[in-house]
Scaffold this active site. Structure first.
Site, mmCIF file in Angstrom:
data_model
loop_
_atom_site.group_PDB
_atom_site.id
_atom_site.type_symbol
_atom_site.label_atom_id
_atom_site.label_comp_id
_atom_site.label_asym_id
_atom_site.label_seq_id
_atom_site.Cartn_x
_atom_site.Cartn_y
_atom_site.Cartn_z
ATOM 1 N N LYS A 136 0.462 -1.214 15.625
ATOM 2 C CA LYS A 136 -0.677 -0.423 15.135
ATOM 3 C C LYS A 136 -1.407 -1.166 14.020
ATOM 4 O O LYS A 136 -2.621 -1.319 14.033
ATOM 5 C CB LYS A 136 -0.138 0.935 14.649
ATOM 6 C CG LYS A 136 -1.136 1.929 14.174
ATOM 7 C CD LYS A 136 -1.337 2.049 12.700
ATOM 8 C CE LYS A 136 -0.187 2.094 11.781
ATOM 9 N NZ LYS A 136 0.367 3.362 11.460
ATOM 10 N N GLU A 182 -7.734 -0.299 -10.846
ATOM 11 C CA GLU A 182 -7.881 -0.017 -12.287
ATOM 12 C C GLU A 182 -8.439 1.388 -12.521
ATOM 13 O O GLU A 182 -8.236 1.982 -13.580
ATOM 14 C CB GLU A 182 -8.757 -1.063 -12.982
ATOM 15 C CG GLU A 182 -10.215 -1.025 -12.589
ATOM 16 C CD GLU A 182 -11.071 -2.058 -13.334
ATOM 17 O OE1 GLU A 182 -10.858 -2.242 -14.547
ATOM 18 O OE2 GLU A 182 -11.939 -2.680 -12.691
#
Ligand SMILES: Cc1cc2nc3c(=O)[nH]c(=O)nc-3n(C[C@H](O)[C@H](O)[C@H](O)COP(=O)(O)OP(=O)(O)OC[C@H]3O[C@@H](n4cnc5c(N)ncnc54)[C@H](O)[C@@H]3O)c2cc1C
Length: 450
Positions: free
Chosen positions: A51, A440
């Site tokens: 997959k 971040e």
């Protein structure tokens, strides 16, 4: 003389069975494993690995067009499905060999064939009776397709990995992660893709912001996403499949893929003969140590219908080996199991969703960010990334992290460690980000949205 032929006989050499077998052998047990189809099980052969390879292939489509914004001129890209499948098959054969070697090197004896349980200490294989002190059932699951007029024309994920050609038009039925992933794969490779789901919104159990953001992004890309819709019947006219939907309309397709769930593969296994208790769906009922009601029979992985994920099956296998042969009774830790959906774009999640947290009477603060990824400032692609934190007001503990966007799975893995260390929002805030990254954002979200 030993009372049994083996200390452990494992049925199924998939993710869980292989790990349990080789760890048990490493702890000194005499172990055998039976495998009737393919070493490595679902994950290696018709699951996670093929997959993800197809997902990589699908993403190239967007990458070629995005490259223009960065100054590249790429001549008309052409895609060859047969080459992709051949290369994927070659890699899987290599992995099958790796699994055989791992088991051989661990001293685990492999029986290629279908095993059945005869009694609490006996297994039959090719007409031969083999005894073991413990039997481990690790037989996994199998796709379930509802029966209706023409359902025999539908395929499942098993066949999708081996199609001879890329369908021009494909219908995916089902709103779980496998359906969503295949919609992204086929659409990305160029098939006209329709995804149908009978519920109000797909990815049940995921945070609502993941569900709505992913649906928006898939629609923007051109996937024909239809909720509260089912197929009533399928008619085959030549090579074309006509799917009649619940609203009476008809869609034509070249393939119709049902990803409507998987059931434990426990039929024809002799569990009834040994009086092992099972659920209505055939899942082996086990305690926290993966032991069934029969003291010598354990079961792990997808056939126990706990969390159908490879790392969970592996953790359960490790725990059984430690419990039985290392004198360390062990229960797998199901807290904060992270998971990813390799949709386009990816989703990643760990911990409680906002609605789960509220249902458990937590008073929560919600931090959420929607933004355009830096890369797309030059590609011009209209894509948004979503990141979200669910925080307990009383303790400041981060209860859940959720994301839709590139590499979401990679990013969420690290946050799962933070959640298992009981990180607070203040600790997230005190952590310096890596700039410029998407990740971040998880340590710079300051404004509560709810
Ligand atoms: C399309 C798809 C994508 C997936 N993607 C992911 C993903 O991205 N991440 C993830 O974590 N999980 C994913 N999964 C789920 C993951 O593959 C399973 O959770 C995992 O393989 C379960 O491991 P298992 O050991 O329980 O069973 P399996 O890996 O299914 O192994 C069971 C083995 O037992 C064998 N067997 C069965 N009956 C017998 C018998 N009577 N005798 C001998 N052998 C027998 C079978 O042939 C099989 O090899 C995916 C699954 C699918 C279908």
């Amino acid at each position: 003389m030993a009372r049994y032929d083996y200390d452990l006989f494992t049925i199924g050499a998939g993710s869980g069975g292989v790990r349990a077998s080789r760890m048990s052998a490493a702890f000194g047990a005499k172990v055998a494993v039976a495998e009737e189809r393919y070493l490595g099980g679902t994950c290696v052969n018709v699951g996670c690995i093929p997959k993800k390879l197809l997902v990589y292939a699908a993403h190239y489509g967007e990458d070629f067009s995005d490259a223009a914004g960065f100054g590249w001129t790429v001549s008309e890209p052409r895609f060859d499905w047969a080459r992709l499948i051949a290369n994927k098959n070659k890699e899987i054969s290599r992995l099958n060999g790796v699994y055989r070697k791992i088991l051989d090197d661990s001293g685990v004896e492999i029986f290629d064939g279908h095993a059945e349980i005869e009694d609490p200490h006996t297994v039959t294989l090719d007409g031969k009776q083999i005894t073991a002190k413990y039997i481990l059932v690790a037989v996994g699951g199998w796709p379930a397709v509802p029966q209706f007029l023409g359902s025999e024309h539908a395929i499942t994920s098993n066949e999708a990995f081996y199609l001879r050609s890329l369908p021009e038009r494909v219908i995916i039925v089902g709103g779980g992660y496998i359906g969503v992933e295949f919609a992204g794969i086929f659409h990305g490779l160029g098939s006209r893709t329709t995804q149908l789901y009978r519920g109000k919104s797909f990815l049940r159990g995921f945070d609502d912001d993941i569900r709505t953001t992913l649906a928006t992004e898939m629609l923007k890309r051109g996937v024909d996403l239809r909720f509260e819709t089912e197929i009533r019947k399928i008619d085959k006219a030549g090579e074309t499949l006509d799917a009649t939907l619940s609203d009476g309309s008809v869609i034509e397709a070249d393939q119709i893929l049902y990803a409507t769930g998987r059931l434990p593969k426990t039929r024809d296994l002799g569990l009834e003969r040994a009086a092992v208790h099972m659920s209505e769906t055939g899942a082996v009922l086990v305690d926290e140590y993966s032991r069934s009601n029969i003291e010598s029979i354990y079961a792990i992985g997808d056939c126990t219908d706990r969390m159908m994920l490879t790392p969970v099956a592996i953790a359960e296998g490790m725990a059984v080996a430690n419990t039985l042969f290392n004198d360390k009774p062990m229960r797998p830790n199901y807290l904060n199991v992270p998971t990813a959906v390799f949709s386009t774009p990816n989703c990643g999640t760990v911990g409680l969703t906002e609605s789960e947290a509220r249902a458990r009477n937590f008073h929560v603060d919600i931090y959420r960010s929607f933004y355009r990824p830096l890369k797309h400032t030059l590609t011009g692609r209209d894509e948004r990334t979503m990141m979200k934190l669910v925080v307990d007001q009383a303790t400041d503990l981060v209860l859940g992290c959720h994301m839709v966007g590139p590499d979401a799975g990679e990013i969420i893995q690290g946050l799962a460690v933070a959640l298992n260390c009981r990180a607070t929002k203040a600790q997230f805030d005190a952590t310096i980000g890596i700039h410029p990254t998407a990740a971040e954002e998880f340590v710079t979200m300051r404004s509560k949205v709810a």
